[in-house]
Design an enzyme around this catalytic site. Structure first.
Site, PDB file in Angstrom:
ATOM      1  N   HIS A 280      29.999 -88.498 -36.004  1.00  0.00           N
ATOM      2  CA  HIS A 280      30.047 -89.932 -36.305  1.00  0.00           C
ATOM      3  C   HIS A 280      31.115 -90.630 -35.459  1.00  0.00           C
ATOM      4  O   HIS A 280      30.907 -91.765 -35.001  1.00  0.00           O
ATOM      5  CB  HIS A 280      30.330 -90.146 -37.796  1.00  0.00           C
ATOM      6  CG  HIS A 280      29.133 -89.963 -38.669  1.00  0.00           C
ATOM      7  ND1 HIS A 280      28.679 -88.726 -39.054  1.00  0.00           N
ATOM      8  CD2 HIS A 280      28.284 -90.867 -39.239  1.00  0.00           C
ATOM      9  CE1 HIS A 280      27.614 -88.862 -39.825  1.00  0.00           C
ATOM     10  NE2 HIS A 280      27.346 -90.149 -39.946  1.00  0.00           N
ATOM     11  N   GLU A 281      32.239 -89.967 -35.261  1.00  0.00           N
ATOM     12  CA  GLU A 281      33.296 -90.555 -34.434  1.00  0.00           C
ATOM     13  C   GLU A 281      32.840 -90.686 -32.981  1.00  0.00           C
ATOM     14  O   GLU A 281      33.200 -91.655 -32.295  1.00  0.00           O
ATOM     15  CB  GLU A 281      34.556 -89.696 -34.520  1.00  0.00           C
ATOM     16  CG  GLU A 281      35.766 -90.295 -33.814  1.00  0.00           C
ATOM     17  CD  GLU A 281      36.201 -91.622 -34.409  1.00  0.00           C
ATOM     18  OE1 GLU A 281      36.669 -92.477 -33.638  1.00  0.00           O
ATOM     19  OE2 GLU A 281      36.070 -91.808 -35.642  1.00  0.00           O
TER      20      GLU A 281
END
Length: 609
Positions: A546-547
């Site tokens: 997600h990052e």
């Protein structure tokens, strides 16, 4: 075949028989958790040395070619490991002895539980890949008869009516008060930019996923070994695949707009998960299949007196090891071929009489479908299915409901238009204010941040909900209908969850199933960790991915999303405490507070700081 290779083959088979016994009693993957004593987890996929000459070996073997035999504590045959220069040997008997001693108490403790559950038939096994079952269910939660019969069905209608009135009001004001044509909106121009190029890149990215098929095809035709070469090639390609297509979309190559970058990075992650599941699932079956062929061949030689055993060891002991190996490999191959029928049996009742038939005979009868599944058309079908987990048998529908496809297609374009409308009229002005605030000193930026956050929450929540309906309800169901994929378990009732672990399971069922099989359970098996550590590993990997998406969107590495996702772990621990045990409403409030504020907090943090 040399003496060392023969010894390694028999040693590996005996090793795996012991491990499977422990697995069957202590590692029931279908329960979606590991056992009480997680330190005892073992992997089923220990492979035998890959040797294409196994079947064509000489008809006789000398005494030195056969490994010395001795009896194990549970009267199981155990083979002593000899020194070998063969680097492909998977056996470590010292580790096996330690494992067995640790598991002896667990074995006795769980035997009654398993016998009560599966009966006392010793032919009962547990498959490594019985953690996920596909079911023929052609409707989602919002389309099921049960949902229409509930008292809360009207709330669903109210949500969409309220949304429709709000969007019509927004559209009317935009039409009469904004002289800019829709096609000239800033968001629309970003959306349209390089659209044709993005489509071509996405097509090229899809075609490159066929690398996974060609690796398996090469294994099928004997050009390479999965254990020696194949899995290395696939693992390297998976990593190269992600970063290559990220580079293609970046400002260093084609310089796509951020919407196109996000689409490509998300789609590349989908392709990586599909390739990984296809490759390593079939890779596991290769180890089982080759072990079965080897055991059949060796048992035949032993029965016909073409192998001489060392003095002091009986023929029955060796036959017992080989017969158990054959029984399991046939069971596993048959289970994987039929475990995803419309009414699946998680434990797949195996007919012990099937062990009298050769693997080739079971293939002819259609009871074993591996490696016949490795075809170009089979991979094409799998690539079209809205699933990230591969298996030999998917549930299918009999026909395509074109009216259903039309409805979902209309919903896709309608939701995209609504998201563009909100982004242009509500979110884009806030983004411009964030860019101004970003240039202020920190002392002035912090107060501005809270005003921006409060303004961001309402429109971002709408986009958040529309994204859910767009991807998991509209797009995936349309693809499933067109591909005749019967399992529509794309999401669960995440809106009623009481902790964030439940939300992670329900929000995106496709990714959850992949992580469950290929990250969570693989972590338990490969790294010998307990279920809590495996959950943290899974959570961390998900957070890092997600990052990465945030980095693609904003072009900066800040770690805000990583921090917020990892902060869910103490919240999950708190939700399972005695204090929260009977407080479902409070748990749901905490979750909804996170759903409403979390995305906006993260977005504004990246924009302002």
């Amino acid at each position: 075949m040399g003496r060392t290779n023969t010894s390694d083959q028999l040693n590996a088979i005996s090793d795996k028989n012991t491990k499977r016994k422990s697995l069957a009693l202590d590692n029931e993957y279908h329960n979606n958790s590991s056992s009480e004593d997680d330190s005892s987890k073992i992997e089923l996929s220990y492979t035998i040395p890959d040797n294409n000459n196994i079947i064509s070996q000489e008809t006789t073997t000398s005494v030195e070619d056969v490994l010395s035999l001795s009896s194990a504590p549970q009267n199981e045959l155990r083979l002593r490991k000899q020194k070998s220069n063969n680097q492909d040997s998977p056996v470590d008997l010292n580790g096996v002895i330690v494992d067995v001693s640790k598991r002896e108490k667990i074995f006795l403790k769980r035997k009654r539980q398993i016998d009560n559950k599966h009966g006392s038939d010793k032919s009962k096994y547990l498959s490594r890949f019985n953690d996920i079952t596909f079911k023929a269910k052609s409707s989602t939660i919002f389309e099921s008869d049960e949902f229409y019969k509930t008292d809360f069905f009207g709330m669903y209608v109210l949500f969409w009516l309220a949304t429709a009135f709000a969007m019509v009001n927004n559209l009317i004001h935009t039409y009469f008060e904004n002289s800019t044509p829709i096609l000239q909106w800033t968001v629309v121009k970003v959306f349209k930019r390089d659209l044709f190029k993005v489509g071509l890149v996405d097509l090229a990215m899809y075609l490159s996923t066929y690398f996974a098929f060609f690796v398996q095809y090469a294994c099928k035709n004997g050009y390479l070994s999965w254990k020696k070469v194949g899995w290395w090639l696939q693992a390297a390609f998976d990593g190269l695949f992600l970063f290559f297509w990220l580079w293609i979309a970046s400002e260093y190559c084609l310089d796509f707009p951020w919407i196109a970058k996000v689409f490509l990075v998300l789609h590349s992650l989908v392709f990586i998960m599909k390739m990984h599941s296809y490759a390593f699932y079939n890779g596991y079956l290769w180890s089982i299949y080759k072990e079965g062929l080897y055991s059949e061949k060796y048992l035949d030689k032993l029965t016909n007196g073409k192998v001489t055993l060392p003095k002091g060891h009986t023929k029955n002991e060796t036959e017992k090891v080989l017969q158990e190996s054959i029984a399991f490999t046939k069971y596993e191959l048959e289970y994987q071929s039929h475990a995803t029928t419309e009414n699946p049996d998680d434990h797949h009742v195996f007919d012990i009489d099937q062990t009298d038939k050769s693997i080739a005979k079971l293939q002819q009868e259609g009871l074993i479908k591996f490696p016949q599944n490795i075809t170009l058309f089979n991979y094409f079908e799998y690539s079209m299915f809205p699933t990230l987990v591969y298996t030999l048998n998917f549930p299918r529908t009999k026909r395509i409901r074109w009216s259903y496809v039309f409805g979902k297609t209309f919903g896709i374009f309608g939701l995209i238009f609504l998201m563009i409308l909100i982004a242009e009229n509500n979110l884009y002005p806030i983004v411009l204010r964030c860019e101004i605030a970003r240039k202020l000193p920190v002392s002035e930026r912090i107060p501005q941040y809270f005003f921006l956050l409060m303004d961001m929450i309402p429109p971002f929540l709408m986009v958040y909900l529309f994204t859910f309906f767009l991807i998991w309800d509209a797009i995936l169901n349309a693809i499933a209908e067109l591909s005749k994929f019967a399992d529509r378990d794309f999401y669960g009732p995440w809106w009623s969850c009481t902790d964030f672990s439940e939300f992670a399971n329900q929000w995106n069922r496709c990714v959850h199933k992949f992580l469950l099989r290929h990250v969570y359970h693989s972590s338990i098996s490969a790294f010998d960790v307990n279920k809590q550590s495996a959950a943290i590993i899974t959570f961390l990997l998900s957070s890092l991915v997600h990052e990465l998406v945030m980095y693609v969107i904003f072009g900066t590495l800040r770690g805000y999303l990583l921090l917020f996702q990892m902060s869910q772990i103490p919240l999950i621990i708190m939700s399972r405490s005695k204090f929260m045990k009977d407080k479902k409403v409070l748990g749901n409030i905490i979750c909804w507070f996170g759903f409403i504020s979390g995305p906006s907090i993260i977005c504004t943090l990246y924009l302002v700081f």
